[in-house]
Design an enzyme around this catalytic site. Structure first.
Site, PDB file in Angstrom:
ATOM      1  N   PHE A 164      -6.639  -7.578   3.116  1.00 17.84           N
ATOM      2  CA  PHE A 164      -7.932  -7.690   3.299  1.00 17.84           C
ATOM      3  C   PHE A 164      -8.557  -9.143   2.640  1.00 17.84           C
ATOM      4  CE2 PHE A 164      -7.501  -6.529  -1.353  1.00 17.84           C
ATOM      5  CZ  PHE A 164      -8.442  -7.318  -2.047  1.00 17.84           C
ATOM      6  N   LYS A 188      -2.934  -5.947  13.608  1.00 18.71           N
ATOM      7  CA  LYS A 188      -3.594  -4.605  12.941  1.00 18.71           C
ATOM      8  C   LYS A 188      -4.119  -5.335  11.690  1.00 18.71           C
ATOM      9  CE  LYS A 188      -3.406  -2.146   9.984  1.00 18.71           C
ATOM     10  NZ  LYS A 188      -4.490  -1.818   8.781  1.00 18.71           N
ATOM     11  N   GLU A 191      -8.576  -2.625   7.496  1.00 20.60           N
ATOM     12  CA  GLU A 191      -9.417  -2.033   7.938  1.00 20.60           C
ATOM     13  C   GLU A 191     -10.519  -2.344   6.892  1.00 20.60           C
ATOM     14  OE1 GLU A 191      -6.682  -1.315   6.266  1.00 20.60           O
ATOM     15  OE2 GLU A 191      -6.486   0.446   5.022  1.00 20.60           O
ATOM     16  N   SER A 241       0.500  -5.888  -0.138  1.00 20.89           N
ATOM     17  CA  SER A 241       0.988  -5.744  -1.628  1.00 20.89           C
ATOM     18  C   SER A 241       2.690  -5.452  -1.351  1.00 20.89           C
ATOM     19  CB  SER A 241       0.405  -4.270  -2.174  1.00 20.89           C
ATOM     20  OG  SER A 241       0.595  -3.539  -1.242  1.00 20.89           O
ATOM     21  N   CYS A 296      -3.409 -14.115  -3.225  1.00 17.99           N
ATOM     22  CA  CYS A 296      -2.057 -13.925  -3.523  1.00 17.99           C
ATOM     23  C   CYS A 296      -1.560 -15.167  -4.474  1.00 17.99           C
ATOM     24  CB  CYS A 296      -1.300 -13.592  -2.411  1.00 17.99           C
ATOM     25  SG  CYS A 296      -1.099 -15.082  -1.337  1.00 17.99           S
ATOM     26  N   GLU A 395       0.225  -6.712 -10.879  1.00 20.54           N
ATOM     27  CA  GLU A 395      -0.779  -7.877 -10.095  1.00 20.54           C
ATOM     28  C   GLU A 395      -2.085  -6.953 -10.216  1.00 20.54           C
ATOM     29  OE1 GLU A 395      -0.382  -7.555  -5.926  1.00 20.54           O
ATOM     30  OE2 GLU A 395      -0.747  -9.783  -5.819  1.00 20.54           O
TER      31      GLU A 395
HETATM   32  P1  NAD Z   1      -2.104  -3.643   1.377  1.00 23.97           P
HETATM   33  O1  NAD Z   1      -0.524  -3.784   1.320  1.00 23.97           O
HETATM   34  O2  NAD Z   1      -2.757  -2.611   0.605  1.00 23.97           O
HETATM   35  O3  NAD Z   1      -2.640  -3.704   2.824  1.00 23.97           O
HETATM   36  C1  NAD Z   1      -1.998  -4.400   3.677  1.00 23.97           C
HETATM   37  C2  NAD Z   1      -1.846  -4.018   5.070  1.00 23.97           C
HETATM   38  O4  NAD Z   1      -1.197  -2.754   5.128  1.00 23.97           O
HETATM   39  C3  NAD Z   1      -3.170  -3.626   5.603  1.00 23.97           C
HETATM   40  O5  NAD Z   1      -3.123  -3.898   7.050  1.00 23.97           O
HETATM   41  C4  NAD Z   1      -3.152  -1.901   5.510  1.00 23.97           C
HETATM   42  O6  NAD Z   1      -3.977  -1.208   6.416  1.00 23.97           O
HETATM   43  C5  NAD Z   1      -1.687  -1.704   5.422  1.00 23.97           C
HETATM   44  N1  NAD Z   1      -1.244  -0.567   4.752  1.00 23.97           N
HETATM   45  C6  NAD Z   1      -1.617  -0.191   3.492  1.00 23.97           C
HETATM   46  N2  NAD Z   1      -1.281   1.018   2.899  1.00 23.97           N
HETATM   47  C7  NAD Z   1      -0.362   1.377   3.761  1.00 23.97           C
HETATM   48  C8  NAD Z   1       0.677   2.343   4.034  1.00 23.97           C
HETATM   49  N3  NAD Z   1       0.950   3.112   2.959  1.00 23.97           N
HETATM   50  N4  NAD Z   1       1.650   2.216   4.863  1.00 23.97           N
HETATM   51  C9  NAD Z   1       1.432   1.339   6.062  1.00 23.97           C
HETATM   52  N5  NAD Z   1       0.389   0.452   6.026  1.00 23.97           N
HETATM   53  C10 NAD Z   1      -0.301   0.337   5.011  1.00 23.97           C
HETATM   54  O7  NAD Z   1      -2.797  -5.063   0.625  1.00 23.97           O
HETATM   55  P2  NAD Z   1      -4.136  -5.513   0.389  1.00 23.97           P
HETATM   56  O8  NAD Z   1      -4.717  -4.599  -0.586  1.00 23.97           O
HETATM   57  O9  NAD Z   1      -4.977  -5.659   1.910  1.00 23.97           O
HETATM   58  O10 NAD Z   1      -3.969  -6.841   0.140  1.00 23.97           O
HETATM   59  C11 NAD Z   1      -3.790  -7.296  -1.182  1.00 23.97           C
HETATM   60  C12 NAD Z   1      -2.187  -7.645  -1.313  1.00 23.97           C
HETATM   61  O11 NAD Z   1      -1.630  -8.480  -0.604  1.00 23.97           O
HETATM   62  C13 NAD Z   1      -1.842  -8.220  -2.803  1.00 23.97           C
HETATM   63  O12 NAD Z   1      -0.897  -7.661  -3.340  1.00 23.97           O
HETATM   64  C14 NAD Z   1      -1.759  -9.783  -2.570  1.00 23.97           C
HETATM   65  O13 NAD Z   1      -0.885 -10.421  -3.387  1.00 23.97           O
HETATM   66  C15 NAD Z   1      -0.883  -9.606  -1.247  1.00 23.97           C
HETATM   67  N6  NAD Z   1      -1.235 -10.936  -0.505  1.00 23.97           N
HETATM   68  C16 NAD Z   1       0.003 -11.457  -0.223  1.00 23.97           C
HETATM   69  C17 NAD Z   1       0.025 -12.789   0.387  1.00 23.97           C
HETATM   70  C18 NAD Z   1       1.190 -13.576   0.349  1.00 23.97           C
HETATM   71  O14 NAD Z   1       1.287 -14.535   1.131  1.00 23.97           O
HETATM   72  N7  NAD Z   1       2.385 -13.200  -0.230  1.00 23.97           N
HETATM   73  C19 NAD Z   1      -1.018 -13.130   0.917  1.00 23.97           C
HETATM   74  C20 NAD Z   1      -2.351 -12.276   0.904  1.00 23.97           C
HETATM   75  C21 NAD Z   1      -2.165 -11.124   0.113  1.00 23.97           C
END
Ligand code: NAD
Length: 510
Positions: A164, A188, A191, A241, A296, A395
């Site tokens: 997000f 994808k 959401e 994450s 991140c 985090e």
């Molecule tokens: P998230 O892991 O909750 O979601 C990321 C994606 O995974 C979304 O598209 C979501 O729909 C999907 N998702 C969520 N739960 C899922 C599940 N149980 N099974 C399958 N798919 C699932 O992450 P977020 O809250 O959207 O973003 C924040 C996180 O992203 C933080 O941890 C941040 O550090 C990380 N991030 C990392 C980088 C990097 O370059 N390393 C960059 C940006 C964000």
């Protein structure tokens, strides 16, 4: 239609915007009966409803991308380059509109949203040089009459699953190199803020990207699992994450796909006693609270070495009352709300947790959050944080900055190297020799020397180490091109029929 449960106490806009999938060059209304709410975090109201895809809808997008692959792959590099220059122009012309969409659904302030688009645009610009980037090697006369050359070819259908916090830039990190290399794409997006991806799809169509080459599927775990298991998808790029990154990597690779999965972070900024403390304090406030800490690459832990601590905490404390928190569309606001009410409440809970664990609450962000229903939290500074505390280990992903104090440079480096994450790190010092030693010593993928958020420019690649990345290749830049292509080596002879003979020996060079 079955709606996903609405967060308690959340208001709805009078008219909800419906956000559909984008398949084969057109919006497609969801058929699964499942959907989710999209909020304006600054107002705290639901403004939209996004379709959630079923496995069948994901399959439709993959089939369309598969059908589009052969034509897109065969299109000459010069025509693809022309299209990329048009994409570049259109994204550039629509920076403001994209940024407004980001602010409306994510909450970040407009200037920050424009910065996000600008950094994504740099990746598109890099991809405009695709003929140069795909050049292989050629060896003439490797053996008598034999030439050898290498070429890089696209994988097929590539998928991207994005978080997000950068709803435009992170997708650009993926689809731009994937398409430039000749692949087709299924995105994808998160959401929570899905509209920027659909807007991008419209721009790509206008730029001349053929229908089916770029598709957007919205949804949750159902859509993600369908992508990970789909036999028609050749690669998956994920950013999010750490637990989900690990899951995506393990599931995707077990289904035979090439996967790069970038995870979470806990980024340290080390401040040595010889550092310019005013400069370090400016950097810490900018990198800790920019985008409400939902980056991140945000600095979340300051490591004050020797006697740097008191002066540093004092300088940061002085700056905090001046940070203007408000609606991202307000030109005076420097920090917007958090993305959802649940996330805001979770981040705020770390203030009490830190206090209970023995940290000193220097500034409590709950006291400076603007009034109203928006998902706001002010800036929080926790001092005397120790590595065994949850506020150190987790985090938090919000505007909560911790300070831990150590006696020596070696202790500081040990803390960073023992941390399970390895995304970004920074050191502030005036000593070039120590800085150079630090870049040698530290087990982290992206290092800043007097630079708090060392996001590499587009012609390098982005990625962390340890639990911040699962897979071998970083995103965008040269490693992005490598990820989205496969190598092939051709050994070629144009024999003179007069010299042809049978030879059952193993081919040798002569
Ligand atoms: P998230 O892991 O909750 O979601 C990321 C994606 O995974 C979304 O598209 C979501 O729909 C999907 N998702 C969520 N739960 C899922 C599940 N149980 N099974 C399958 N798919 C699932 O992450 P977020 O809250 O959207 O973003 C924040 C996180 O992203 C933080 O941890 C941040 O550090 C990380 N991030 C990392 C980088 C990097 O370059 N390393 C960059 C940006 C964000």
């Amino acid at each position: 239609m079955t709606e996903v449960a609405e967060a308690p106490g959340t208001q709805r806009a009078e008219e909800l915007k419906r956000i559909n999938h984008w398949i084969n060059g057109a919006p497609v209304a969801g058929q699964s009966g499942r959907s989710g709410p999209v909020y304006n975090p600054a107002a705290g109201i639901q403004t939209g409803e996004v379709d959630f895809a079923s496995a069948e809808e994901v399959d439709r997008a993959v089939q369309v991308a598969k059908d589009a692959f052969s034509t897109w792959r065969a299109m000459s590099l010069s025509r693809k380059t022309e299209i990329f220059f048009r994409i570049r122009k259109l994204v550039d012309e629509h920076r403001e509109e994209i940024a407004k969409i980001l602010t409306a659904e994510h909450g970040k302030v407009l200037s920050d949203a424009k910065g996000e688009v600008a950094r994504g645009l740099e990746v598109i610009e890099y991809c405009c040089g695709i003929p140069e980037l795909l050049k292989g090697a050629f060896t003439e006369q490797a053996s008598t009459g034999i030439d050898v050359y290498s070429i890089r070819q696209p994988l097929g259908v590539c998928a991207g699953i994005t978080p997000f916090n950068f709803p435009a830039m992170v997708p650009m990190w993926m689809w731009a190199p994937a398409l430039a290399c000749g692949n087709t794409f299924v995105l994808k997006p998160s959401e929570k803020d899905p509209s920027a991806s659909v807007y991008t799809a419209e721009l790509l169509k206008e730029a001349g990207v053929p229908d089916g080459v770029f598709n957007v599927i919205h949804g949750d775990k159902v859509a993600v699992d369908s992508i990970l298991e789909h036999p028609g998808i050749d690669s998956v790029s994920f950013v999010g994450s750490t637990p989900i990154a690990r899951y995506v990597y393990e599931t995707g690779t077990s289904h035979g796909k090439r996967v790069q999965a970038l995870g979470g972070a806990k980024n340290h900024m080390i401040v040595l006693p010889d550092a310019d403390i005013e400069m370090a304090a400016d950097a810490a406030v900018s990198a800790g609270y920019g985008s409400a800490g939902e980056r991140c690459m945000a600095v979340s832990m300051l490591v004050a070495v020797g006697d740097a601590g008191d002066e540093l905490v004092g300088a940061i404390k002085q700056r905090l009352p001046k940070v203007k928190v408000g609606d991202g569309m307000d030109p005076d606001a420097e920090m917007g709300p958090l993305v959802t009410r649940e996330h805001r409440d979770k981040v705020a809970s770390y203030i009490d947790r830190g206090h209970a664990e023995g940290a000193t609450v220097v500034t409590d962000g709950r006291e400076s959050a603007p009034d109203g229903d928006g998902f706001f939290l002010g800036v929080t500074l926790l001092d005397d944080v120790r590595p065994e505390m949850d506020v150190y280990k987790d985090e938090i992903f919000g505007p909560v900055l911790g300070v831990t104090r150590v006696n020596t440079y070696d202790e500081a480096v040990r803390l960073v190297n023992e941390n399970p994450y390895g995304n970004g790190v920074a050191i502030f010092t005036r000593d070039g020799g120590v800085a150079r030693q630090f870049q040698f010593d530290v087990n982290v993928g992206m290092v800043g020397i007097n630079v708090p958020i060392p996001v590499p420019v587009a012609y390098y690649s982005f990625g962390g180490w340890k639990n911040s990345l699962f897979g071998d290749l970083h995103v965008y830049g040269p490693e992005g091109i490598q990820f989205y292509t496969r190598g092939k080596v051709v050994t070629s002879r144009w024999p003179d029929p007069a010299t042809s003979k049978v030879d059952l020996g193993f081919p040798q060079t002569r």
